[in-house]
Design an enzyme around this catalytic site. Sequence first.
Site, short mmCIF file in Angstrom:
data_model
loop_
_atom_site.label_atom_id
_atom_site.label_comp_id
_atom_site.label_asym_id
_atom_site.label_seq_id
_atom_site.Cartn_x
_atom_site.Cartn_y
_atom_site.Cartn_z
N LEU A 1 0.84 -1.21 0.00
CA LEU A 1 0.00 0.00 0.00
C LEU A 1 0.88 1.26 0.00
O LEU A 1 0.68 2.18 -0.78
CB LEU A 1 -0.89 -0.02 1.26
CG LEU A 1 -1.77 1.20 1.54
CD1 LEU A 1 -2.93 1.27 0.54
CD2 LEU A 1 -2.33 1.15 2.97
N GLY B 1 2.37 7.45 3.31
CA GLY B 1 2.42 6.48 4.40
C GLY B 1 1.13 6.51 5.19
O GLY B 1 0.14 5.87 4.83
N TRP C 1 8.35 -0.13 1.84
CA TRP C 1 8.09 -0.79 3.12
C TRP C 1 7.19 -2.01 2.99
O TRP C 1 6.28 -2.21 3.79
CB TRP C 1 7.49 0.21 4.13
CG TRP C 1 8.49 1.24 4.51
CD1 TRP C 1 8.50 2.54 4.13
CD2 TRP C 1 9.66 1.04 5.31
NE1 TRP C 1 9.62 3.16 4.63
CE2 TRP C 1 10.35 2.26 5.36
CE3 TRP C 1 10.21 -0.07 5.98
CZ2 TRP C 1 11.54 2.43 6.06
CZ3 TRP C 1 11.40 0.09 6.67
CH2 TRP C 1 12.05 1.33 6.70
N GLU D 1 1.46 -0.86 10.01
CA GLU D 1 -0.01 -1.08 9.96
C GLU D 1 -0.76 0.03 10.70
O GLU D 1 -1.79 -0.22 11.33
CB GLU D 1 -0.36 -2.50 10.42
CG GLU D 1 0.35 -3.52 9.54
CD GLU D 1 -0.25 -4.89 9.52
OE1 GLU D 1 -1.46 -5.02 9.79
OE2 GLU D 1 0.50 -5.84 9.22
N GLY D 2 -0.22 1.23 10.62
CA GLY D 2 -0.82 2.41 11.25
C GLY D 2 -0.10 2.75 12.54
O GLY D 2 -0.07 1.95 13.48
N GLU E 1 -0.32 7.14 16.45
CA GLU E 1 -1.09 8.38 16.20
C GLU E 1 -2.30 8.07 15.30
O GLU E 1 -3.40 8.59 15.53
CB GLU E 1 -0.18 9.43 15.54
CG GLU E 1 0.89 10.01 16.46
CD GLU E 1 2.07 9.05 16.73
OE1 GLU E 1 2.21 8.03 16.04
OE2 GLU E 1 2.85 9.35 17.67
N1 CAA Z 1 -13.17 -0.02 6.99
C1 CAA Z 1 -14.01 0.30 5.95
N2 CAA Z 1 -14.03 1.53 5.38
C2 CAA Z 1 -13.20 2.45 5.86
C3 CAA Z 1 -12.32 2.20 6.93
C4 CAA Z 1 -12.32 0.89 7.49
N3 CAA Z 1 -11.51 0.58 8.51
N4 CAA Z 1 -11.59 3.32 7.19
C5 CAA Z 1 -12.01 4.25 6.33
N5 CAA Z 1 -12.97 3.73 5.52
C6 CAA Z 1 -13.73 4.41 4.46
C7 CAA Z 1 -14.47 5.62 5.04
O1 CAA Z 1 -15.74 5.23 5.53
C8 CAA Z 1 -14.58 6.51 3.83
O2 CAA Z 1 -15.65 6.06 3.02
P1 CAA Z 1 -16.74 7.10 2.40
O3 CAA Z 1 -15.93 8.10 1.63
O4 CAA Z 1 -17.62 6.24 1.58
O5 CAA Z 1 -17.38 7.72 3.60
C9 CAA Z 1 -13.29 6.24 3.06
O6 CAA Z 1 -12.81 4.95 3.52
C10 CAA Z 1 -12.20 7.28 3.34
O7 CAA Z 1 -12.00 7.29 4.75
P2 CAA Z 1 -11.40 8.53 5.52
O8 CAA Z 1 -12.06 9.79 5.03
O9 CAA Z 1 -11.43 8.22 6.97
O10 CAA Z 1 -9.90 8.55 4.96
P3 CAA Z 1 -8.66 9.40 5.44
O11 CAA Z 1 -7.91 9.83 4.24
O12 CAA Z 1 -9.07 10.43 6.45
O13 CAA Z 1 -7.72 8.27 6.12
C11 CAA Z 1 -6.87 6.93 7.88
C12 CAA Z 1 -8.10 7.52 7.19
C13 CAA Z 1 -7.41 6.18 9.08
C14 CAA Z 1 -5.89 7.97 8.33
C15 CAA Z 1 -6.17 5.92 6.90
O14 CAA Z 1 -5.56 6.61 5.81
C16 CAA Z 1 -5.12 5.06 7.57
O15 CAA Z 1 -5.45 4.06 8.22
N6 CAA Z 1 -3.81 5.39 7.43
C17 CAA Z 1 -2.74 4.53 7.90
C18 CAA Z 1 -2.32 3.60 6.80
C19 CAA Z 1 -1.57 2.40 7.33
O16 CAA Z 1 -1.94 1.80 8.32
N7 CAA Z 1 -0.50 2.03 6.62
C20 CAA Z 1 0.24 0.88 6.92
C21 CAA Z 1 0.50 0.11 5.65
S1 CAA Z 1 0.80 -1.62 5.73
C22 CAA Z 1 2.29 -1.78 6.49
O17 CAA Z 1 2.46 -1.28 7.55
C23 CAA Z 1 3.40 -2.56 5.87
C24 CAA Z 1 3.33 -4.00 6.08
O18 CAA Z 1 3.57 -4.73 5.13
C25 CAA Z 1 3.08 -4.60 7.42
#
Ligand code: CAA
Length: 389
Positions: free
Chosen positions: A129, A135, A160, A371-372, A375
């Site tokens: 992702l 990020g 990553w 995975e987030g 914060e």
């Molecule tokens: N389940 C279902 N739908 C969801 C959801 C969830 N958990 N979270 C958000 N959505 C939906 C919302 O309902 C919204 O839908 P509508 O537009 O239809 O209302 C849409 O998605 C957009 O949501 P937001 O407006 O809340 O989006 P945002 O841009 O404000 O972001 C955030 C929200 C929580 C900050 C998100 O971007 C996030 O979780 N960021 C962190 C990303 C992350 O965890 N990255 C780690 C990557 S993996 C990794 O670590 C590597 C690995 O290999 C282990």
Amino acid sequence: MSDLAIFPLSDEHKMIQTAARDFAQNEIAPIAAKFDESGEFPRETIKKMGAMGFMGIEVPDEYGGAGMDTLAYVLALEEIARADASHAVIMSVNNSLYCHGLLKFGTEEQKRKFLPPIASGKAIGAYSLTEPMSGSDAGTMKSRATRDGDFYVLNGRKSWVTSGPVAEYMVIFMMTDPEKKQKGVSAFLLEVNTPGVTRGKKEPKMGIRASATSEMIFENVRIPAANRLGAEGEGFKIAMTVLDAGRIGIASQALGIAEAAYEAARVYAGERIAFGQPIGAFQGTGFKLADMKTRIEAARLLIYNAALSKERAKTSGGRYSEEAAMAKLFASETAMFVTHQSLQIHGGIGYSKELPVERYFRDAKITEIYEGTSEIQRLVISRQELGLK
Ligand code: CAA
């Protein structure tokens, strides 16, 4: 303690817990320091974990998995993490970030093709992702998937990617319609040996060093349109839904690390004599152990609750984002607290590579980041509480 009064474990749960504990302590714990030092991917033990059913615990038998529930998954993962956090994250990504998304959003044909090799542990799965400039703000990715007849053409750079250097299959997220921002993201199933896919530089990491992490580069990669997971534009929601499951896995990994560090400190505090008595008899050390143990048991309750919420969501279709975020937030901060205190109780010997305590300390940190971040977990929880999302 691993059976709680309000969560009495069934015989089946106790069985997988014991099998995972025996395997982890006999086969993983003895090699963990060596693989941490060399940074080599532990392919042989991962294969054995596959044979034991640990790489696709919730995947039904017909697709090569063990057909068990989320509680079974977190119990097994916690035991693996107690021996080694690197094995635990490889297992978590395989189970949650790869298999869970495919099970929930895949067509029957996709499940039959893309689940068995990964759920059986014969091949490794990954989830891609993040990008260099995207990020926490995951909706701002730049990588593009352009439709061309019965194919998509992928271009871009991901970063990553856990298991990136070794994975044979990946779930990846790319923009199909950048103007729509989050609603322009789509998800795809990728066979990594497709021409145009290059594994980028392997990250030299502080902890979880036996788990391989890299960039992935995509140059005019043609994949069948049939490999799209879910509808066009549904990718961001799929990514978030899958991360809810992933966060329960990382919470369990953090719990396992904390337990290992706590147990080392408890034993050491009983044996090490200073000023004429075991250091545990001094209140300064005893109170540290009390706080460590209490936070561990609280983390366990949050994780089991999140696991049961996820299990319930399998039939109700509801979300468990807040439960998963609370479990990950608390368990990862507990892992940092407990590994820090454990190292302090050990003193100089804790700082030495002769004991695994310094490794627990280095391994714990990532659980507050991937995975987030903590914060982002606080953002998810507070938005839910305030009814903002
Ligand atoms: N389940 C279902 N739908 C969801 C959801 C969830 N958990 N979270 C958000 N959505 C939906 C919302 O309902 C919204 O839908 P509508 O537009 O239809 O209302 C849409 O998605 C957009 O949501 P937001 O407006 O809340 O989006 P945002 O841009 O404000 O972001 C955030 C929200 C929580 C900050 C998100 O971007 C996030 O979780 N960021 C962190 C990303 C992350 O965890 N990255 C780690 C990557 S993996 C990794 O670590 C590597 C690995 O290999 C282990």
